[in-house]
Design an enzyme around this catalytic site. Structure first.
Site, PDB file in Angstrom:
ATOM      1  N   ASP A   1      42.809  32.856  43.027  1.00 54.58           N
ATOM      2  CA  ASP A   1      41.875  32.600  41.809  1.00 54.58           C
ATOM      3  C   ASP A   1      40.404  32.287  42.302  1.00 54.58           C
ATOM      4  O   ASP A   1      40.456  31.452  43.333  1.00 54.58           O
ATOM      5  CB  ASP A   1      42.490  31.386  40.951  1.00 54.58           C
ATOM      6  CG  ASP A   1      41.766  31.362  39.537  1.00 54.58           C
ATOM      7  OD1 ASP A   1      41.303  32.273  39.079  1.00 54.58           O
ATOM      8  OD2 ASP A   1      42.033  30.595  38.808  1.00 54.58           O
TER       9      ASP A   1
ATOM     10  N   HIS B   1      35.711  40.039  43.535  1.00 51.80           N
ATOM     11  CA  HIS B   1      36.962  40.689  43.846  1.00 51.80           C
ATOM     12  C   HIS B   1      36.889  41.272  45.256  1.00 51.80           C
ATOM     13  O   HIS B   1      37.943  41.393  45.801  1.00 51.80           O
ATOM     14  CB  HIS B   1      37.213  41.703  42.633  1.00 51.80           C
ATOM     15  CG  HIS B   1      37.378  40.907  41.197  1.00 51.80           C
ATOM     16  ND1 HIS B   1      38.152  39.980  41.203  1.00 51.80           N
ATOM     17  CD2 HIS B   1      36.727  41.171  40.166  1.00 51.80           C
ATOM     18  CE1 HIS B   1      37.990  39.377  39.844  1.00 51.80           C
ATOM     19  NE2 HIS B   1      37.188  40.194  39.185  1.00 51.80           N
TER      20      HIS B   1
ATOM     21  N   LEU C   1      56.741  40.583  57.981  1.00 58.72           N
ATOM     22  CA  LEU C   1      56.498  39.722  56.730  1.00 58.72           C
ATOM     23  C   LEU C   1      56.556  40.693  55.607  1.00 58.72           C
ATOM     24  O   LEU C   1      56.458  42.104  55.629  1.00 58.72           O
ATOM     25  CB  LEU C   1      55.115  39.624  56.873  1.00 58.72           C
ATOM     26  CG  LEU C   1      54.382  38.962  55.634  1.00 58.72           C
ATOM     27  CD1 LEU C   1      54.845  37.425  55.526  1.00 58.72           C
ATOM     28  CD2 LEU C   1      52.868  39.137  55.681  1.00 58.72           C
TER      29      LEU C   1
HETATM   30  C1  IPE Z   1      45.715  34.208  37.316  1.00 61.22           C
HETATM   31  O1  IPE Z   1      44.303  33.827  37.200  1.00 61.22           O
HETATM   32  C2  IPE Z   1      45.911  35.571  37.846  1.00 61.22           C
HETATM   33  C3  IPE Z   1      45.540  35.996  39.098  1.00 61.22           C
HETATM   34  C4  IPE Z   1      44.994  35.356  39.957  1.00 61.22           C
HETATM   35  C5  IPE Z   1      45.523  37.537  39.408  1.00 61.22           C
HETATM   36  P1  IPE Z   1      43.494  33.814  35.742  1.00 61.22           P
HETATM   37  O2  IPE Z   1      42.139  33.463  36.112  1.00 61.22           O
HETATM   38  O3  IPE Z   1      43.794  35.111  35.086  1.00 61.22           O
HETATM   39  O4  IPE Z   1      44.087  32.669  35.226  1.00 61.22           O
HETATM   40  P2  IPE Z   1      43.654  31.608  33.900  1.00 61.22           P
HETATM   41  O5  IPE Z   1      42.936  32.574  32.889  1.00 61.22           O
HETATM   42  O6  IPE Z   1      42.546  30.754  34.638  1.00 61.22           O
HETATM   43  O7  IPE Z   1      44.852  30.872  33.439  1.00 61.22           O
HETATM   44  C1  IPE Z   2      41.161  35.832  40.386  1.00 63.07           C
HETATM   45  O1  IPE Z   2      39.834  35.577  40.133  1.00 63.07           O
HETATM   46  C2  IPE Z   2      41.274  37.377  40.367  1.00 63.07           C
HETATM   47  C3  IPE Z   2      41.840  37.892  39.203  1.00 63.07           C
HETATM   48  C4  IPE Z   2      42.143  37.263  38.270  1.00 63.07           C
HETATM   49  C5  IPE Z   2      42.057  39.372  38.782  1.00 63.07           C
HETATM   50  P1  IPE Z   2      39.103  35.496  38.887  1.00 63.07           P
HETATM   51  O2  IPE Z   2      38.556  36.751  38.377  1.00 63.07           O
HETATM   52  O3  IPE Z   2      40.040  34.923  37.905  1.00 63.07           O
HETATM   53  O4  IPE Z   2      37.705  34.351  39.144  1.00 63.07           O
HETATM   54  P2  IPE Z   2      37.355  33.198  38.268  1.00 63.07           P
HETATM   55  O5  IPE Z   2      38.658  32.339  37.814  1.00 63.07           O
HETATM   56  O6  IPE Z   2      36.771  33.829  37.014  1.00 63.07           O
HETATM   57  O7  IPE Z   2      36.277  32.500  38.979  1.00 63.07           O
HETATM   58 MG    MG Z   3      40.605  32.992  37.212  1.00 63.50          MG
END
Ligand code: IPE
Ligand code: IPE
Ligand code: MG
Length: 219
Positions: free
Chosen positions: A18, A35, A129
């Site tokens: 995240d 990303h 792994l």
């Molecule tokens: C969880 O992160 C999913 C991934 C990292 C792929 P999100 O950013 O989607 O989760 P919330 O919305 O903060 O709970």
């Molecule tokens: C995690 O990073 C990747 C996915 C959920 C696909 P985020 O895109 O959720 O990044 P933030 O939380 O907005 O910083």
């Molecule tokens: Mg996120």
């Protein structure tokens, strides 16, 4: 000497990758670049995992709820997954990494699913792994499907890491994390590196897991 040479670990570590968007915003970049940097972080962590005593690594890449994001971001993510498979599969084979996917496949583009299946077939013999990538994944859906099939959803997680300071599970591996140790890192995922992974594992090894029994000293 890496601790894995002293201990014969074969840990199942899960990671909620995240903070890609916040990483990009902090640099004035589009979320897509966050990303992209997140994929680079994944490459680094996969390389570092075996020496850290990890035999199974399950990473959250795209949740069933992430379809609620703008179509452009979803398209960018799906394209990045395809590029990752295209550029990384050979390296995974060379490194003995077995790649598999958890989550629904029926809502993903057919060409991506074909690439996923090809990568799973090509890396099938990897025994260093097991890398499991959650795509269009919901733990609640997985639990319901598992109950219908009469089999448990998946292997128990030893350590769950979430980056970016958020302290929630966001529908990831709810069943498998029944006794997982939880570790929350402040860094955004694109900044997470082998040193951070080592710190997470050091914290894990300093904890005592009791599984409902008494502490060791009390036995
Ligand atoms: C969880 O992160 C999913 C991934 C990292 C792929 P999100 O950013 O989607 O989760 P919330 O919305 O903060 O709970
Ligand atoms: C995690 O990073 C990747 C996915 C959920 C696909 P985020 O895109 O959720 O990044 P933030 O939380 O907005 O910083
Ligand atoms: Mg996120």
């Amino acid at each position: 000497m890496p601790s894995s040479l002293l201990r014969k670990d074969s840990l199942h570590v899960a990671a909620i990758m995240d903070g890609n968007g916040r990483w990009a915003r902090a640099r004035g970049l589009p979320r897509r670049e966050g990303h992209r940097a997140g994929i680079e972080a994944l490459r680094r962590i996969v390389k570092a995992a075996p020496d850290a005593g990890i035999s199974t690594l399950t990473v959250h890449a795209f949740s069933a709820a992430n379809w609620n994001r703008p179509a452009e971001e979803v398209a960018d993510l799906l394209k990045l997954f395809e590029q990752y498979l295209d550029s990384e599969t050979e390296t995974l084979v060379a490194d003995g990494v077995r790649l598999s996917f958890i989550g629904r496949r029926d809502r993903l583009p057919a060409n991506l699913v074909a690439e996923m299946e090809r990568a799973e077939a090509v890396t099938e013999w990897g025994d260093v792994l097991s890398l499991r990538v959650a795509l269009d994944y919901s733990a609640r859906e997985a639990i319901i499907a598992a109950v219908k099939n009469g089999v448990p959803p998946g292997p128990d997680v030893d350590l769950l890491i979430r980056t970016s300071g958020e302290q929630r599970l966001s529908d990831f591996l709810l069943w498998e994390c029944a006794y997982a140790e939880l570790y929350f890192a402040a860094k955004n995922w694109p900044d997470f590196d082998a040193g951070d992974l080592a710190a997470a594992l050091a914290a894990f090894h300093a904890r005592e897991r009791r599984f409902g029994a008494l502490p060791q000293a009390a036995e």
